[in-house]
Design an enzyme around this catalytic site. Structure first.
Site, PDB file in Angstrom:
ATOM      1  N   GLU A   7      35.285  39.086  30.094  1.00 43.83           N
ATOM      2  CA  GLU A   7      36.734  38.972  30.284  1.00 43.83           C
ATOM      3  C   GLU A   7      37.414  38.202  29.148  1.00 43.83           C
ATOM      4  O   GLU A   7      38.507  37.651  29.321  1.00 43.83           O
ATOM      5  CB  GLU A   7      37.030  38.310  31.627  1.00 43.83           C
ATOM      6  N   SER A 137      37.425  41.004  36.921  1.00 40.97           N
ATOM      7  CA  SER A 137      38.256  42.047  36.300  1.00 40.97           C
ATOM      8  C   SER A 137      37.767  43.453  36.618  1.00 40.97           C
ATOM      9  O   SER A 137      38.024  44.386  35.875  1.00 40.97           O
ATOM     10  CB  SER A 137      38.337  41.874  34.774  1.00 40.97           C
ATOM     11  N   TYR A 203      44.975  46.154  33.841  1.00 35.56           N
ATOM     12  CA  TYR A 203      45.501  45.701  32.552  1.00 35.56           C
ATOM     13  C   TYR A 203      46.318  46.714  31.763  1.00 35.56           C
ATOM     14  O   TYR A 203      46.906  46.361  30.756  1.00 35.56           O
ATOM     15  CB  TYR A 203      44.361  45.137  31.698  1.00 35.56           C
ATOM     16  N   ARG A 242      43.277  32.428  43.693  1.00 36.24           N
ATOM     17  CA  ARG A 242      43.875  33.658  44.233  1.00 36.24           C
ATOM     18  C   ARG A 242      42.809  34.337  45.075  1.00 36.24           C
ATOM     19  O   ARG A 242      41.669  34.494  44.638  1.00 36.24           O
ATOM     20  CB  ARG A 242      44.315  34.555  43.084  1.00 36.24           C
ATOM     21  N   ASP A 244      41.504  37.569  47.303  1.00 37.78           N
ATOM     22  CA  ASP A 244      41.715  39.025  47.432  1.00 37.78           C
ATOM     23  C   ASP A 244      41.312  39.539  48.815  1.00 37.78           C
ATOM     24  O   ASP A 244      40.210  39.235  49.292  1.00 37.78           O
ATOM     25  CB  ASP A 244      40.843  39.783  46.411  1.00 37.78           C
ATOM     26  N   GLU A 257      37.128  38.399  47.816  1.00 38.59           N
ATOM     27  CA  GLU A 257      36.644  37.284  46.989  1.00 38.59           C
ATOM     28  C   GLU A 257      37.714  36.237  46.788  1.00 38.59           C
ATOM     29  O   GLU A 257      38.899  36.484  47.012  1.00 38.59           O
ATOM     30  CB  GLU A 257      36.183  37.807  45.625  1.00 38.59           C
ATOM     31  N   ASN A 259      39.163  34.001  43.634  1.00 37.83           N
ATOM     32  CA  ASN A 259      39.152  33.859  42.172  1.00 37.83           C
ATOM     33  C   ASN A 259      39.550  32.434  41.838  1.00 37.83           C
ATOM     34  O   ASN A 259      40.700  32.048  42.034  1.00 37.83           O
ATOM     35  CB  ASN A 259      40.145  34.841  41.555  1.00 37.83           C
ATOM     36  N   GLY A 263      43.969  35.292  36.658  1.00 41.91           N
ATOM     37  CA  GLY A 263      44.733  35.622  35.449  1.00 41.91           C
ATOM     38  C   GLY A 263      46.013  34.803  35.402  1.00 41.91           C
ATOM     39  O   GLY A 263      46.668  34.588  36.416  1.00 41.91           O
TER      40      GLY A 263
HETATM   41  N1  LIG Z   1      34.626  46.831  49.708  1.00 46.01           N
HETATM   42  C1  LIG Z   1      35.692  47.282  49.033  1.00 46.01           C
HETATM   43  N2  LIG Z   1      36.538  48.151  49.630  1.00 46.01           N
HETATM   44  C2  LIG Z   1      37.615  48.642  48.943  1.00 46.01           C
HETATM   45  N3  LIG Z   1      37.895  48.334  47.683  1.00 46.01           N
HETATM   46  C3  LIG Z   1      37.073  47.474  47.035  1.00 46.01           C
HETATM   47  C4  LIG Z   1      35.940  46.886  47.686  1.00 46.01           C
HETATM   48  N4  LIG Z   1      35.323  46.082  46.804  1.00 46.01           N
HETATM   49  C5  LIG Z   1      36.035  46.146  45.666  1.00 46.01           C
HETATM   50  N5  LIG Z   1      37.078  46.978  45.790  1.00 46.01           N
HETATM   51  C6  LIG Z   1      38.057  47.316  44.731  1.00 46.01           C
HETATM   52  O1  LIG Z   1      37.548  46.872  43.482  1.00 46.01           O
HETATM   53  C7  LIG Z   1      38.362  45.825  42.940  1.00 46.01           C
HETATM   54  C8  LIG Z   1      37.474  44.762  42.301  1.00 46.01           C
HETATM   55  O2  LIG Z   1      36.571  44.233  43.245  1.00 46.01           O
HETATM   56  P1  LIG Z   1      36.315  42.691  43.417  1.00 46.01           P
HETATM   57  O3  LIG Z   1      35.257  42.524  44.444  1.00 46.01           O
HETATM   58  O4  LIG Z   1      37.596  41.964  43.672  1.00 46.01           O
HETATM   59  O5  LIG Z   1      35.690  42.286  42.004  1.00 46.01           O
HETATM   60  P2  LIG Z   1      36.303  41.568  40.709  1.00 46.01           P
HETATM   61  O6  LIG Z   1      35.730  40.192  40.753  1.00 46.01           O
HETATM   62  O7  LIG Z   1      35.775  42.355  39.562  1.00 46.01           O
HETATM   63  O8  LIG Z   1      37.793  41.573  40.828  1.00 46.01           O
HETATM   64  C9  LIG Z   1      39.167  45.316  44.110  1.00 46.01           C
HETATM   65  O9  LIG Z   1      40.367  44.727  43.665  1.00 46.01           O
HETATM   66  C10 LIG Z   1      39.366  46.585  44.934  1.00 46.01           C
HETATM   67  O10 LIG Z   1      40.392  47.405  44.398  1.00 46.01           O
HETATM   68 MG   LIG Z   2      38.927  40.819  42.475  1.00 48.63          MG
END
Ligand SMILES: Nc1ncnc2c1ncn2[C@@H]1O[C@H](COP(=O)(O)OP(=O)(O)O)[C@@H](O)[C@H]1O
Ligand SMILES: [Mg+2]
Length: 295
Positions: A7, A137, A203, A242, A244, A257, A259, A263
């Site tokens: 990143e 990311s 991005y 933040r 999610d 998760e 964060n 960002g």
């Molecule tokens: N179990 C899930 N169901 C639906 N969408 C998911 C799921 N896991 C990840 N995503 C999608 O992938 C993106 C990135 O996943 P995430 O676990 O937040 O990893 P990162 O740390 O790379 O942001 C999320 O913002 C979402 O759009």
């Molecule tokens: Mg994420």
């Protein structure tokens, strides 16, 4: 800023925006591009405090926090343990669950146990998501719609570490909660023009739309903010973060998760949430710094 993770580019953007805000506020702010000689650079710069603008490995996982602790330099955001926990999706899910947060169906595959993948996918069924356990990311994250998607996704995710996660794809609204100090500021909704909120959607201009406040009922909004704060506290975060979520059609908020180093460009999500509740970007930056210095 900068650093050694996947990143790096995002981090440079966050760092430049933060430095500009600090200069605007009258601080003497210098930028340090983090490499293996970071301790020497920090030492030579004679900084009094560090505003960490790194994302991912070595920046968001407790490593740089450890360097700064050893050097006795106060720094923004979470400490070593919370950073390490937040970065590790396998461990953080266990903690979320222990605090009553809702985690979707998932399993962990370790290197050398790849033969378990098809059995796990039988359980979880399609669509599914395969991701590295400690990236950000959306790097290395794949959406799995059919059998043929599995093999390349597993290969890709293992490029980033020795364990990967297979999760059920939660269909719903992507909502992220911004935390500042001990307060959940608000929740923003993201509508991606891609299959999910991938690197491009994050991005590239125009690849996602943001709605603040998130278009959910007041009751669900309130509950999601509370869940965000619970997650922040469960991991032991400090300063800001933040969180999610995906909220499905039955209004269940599944946590994805936390964060710990979100960002921080002026148009990033946490700054957008802060702006939405009346905190301009330079004020947000200054507040994060104040929280680190306890003043
Ligand atoms: N179990 C899930 N169901 C639906 N969408 C998911 C799921 N896991 C990840 N995503 C999608 O992938 C993106 C990135 O996943 P995430 O676990 O937040 O990893 P990162 O740390 O790379 O942001 C999320 O913002 C979402 O759009
Ligand atoms: Mg994420």
């Amino acid at each position: 800023m900068g650093g050694l993770s996947s990143e790096r580019e995002v981090s440079l953007a966050s760092g430049k925006a933060i430095q500009k805000a600090l200069l605007e506020k009258g601080y003497h702010a210098v930028s340090i591009d983090v490499g293996k000689d970071v301790a020497e650079k920090i030492h030579d710069s004679r900084i009094e405090a560090a505003f960490i603008a790194l994302h991912g490995k070595y920046g968001e996982d407790g490593a740089i926090q450890g360097v700064l602790e050893v050097m006795g330099i106060p720094y923004t955001g979470s400490g070593i343990l919370a950073s390490a926990l937040g970065m590790n999706k396998t461990v953080s899910k266990l903690i979320f669950r222990s605090q009553g947060l809702i985690v979707g169906p998932y399993d962990v595959i370790y290197e050398g146990k790849r033969d378990r993948v098809s059995g796990v996918l039988d359980q979880i069924s399609f669509p599914a998501v395969i991701k590295p356990h400690a990236e950000g990311s959306s790097v290395g994250v794949s959406l799995i719609l059919k059998k043929e998607d599995v093999e390349p996704a597993v290969e890709l995710a293992f490029e980033y570490g020795s364990e990967i996660l297979i999760e059920k794809f939660i269909q719903g609204k992507e909502v992220q909660v911004g935390i500042l100090g001990d307060r959940a500021l608000g929740a923003i909704e993201i509508v991606s023009k891609r299959a999910f909120y991938d690197y491009t959607a994050k991005y590239e201009k125009g690849m996602s739309d943001h709605f603040f406040p998130a278009r959910i009922s007041d009751a669900v909004y309130k509950r999601t903010l509370e869940a965000g704060l619970v997650a922040h506290q469960a991991i032991g975060c400090r300063g800001y973060s933040r969180v999610d979520f995906i909220i499905d059609e039955s209004d269940t908020a599944y946590i994805l998760e936390v964060n710990t180093l979100p960002g921080m460009t002026a148009t990033s999500l946490l700054p957008e949430i802060a702006k939405g509740v009346g905190i301009p970007f330079p004020d947000l930056v200054e507040e994060i710094l104040r929280l680190a210095l306890g003043c």
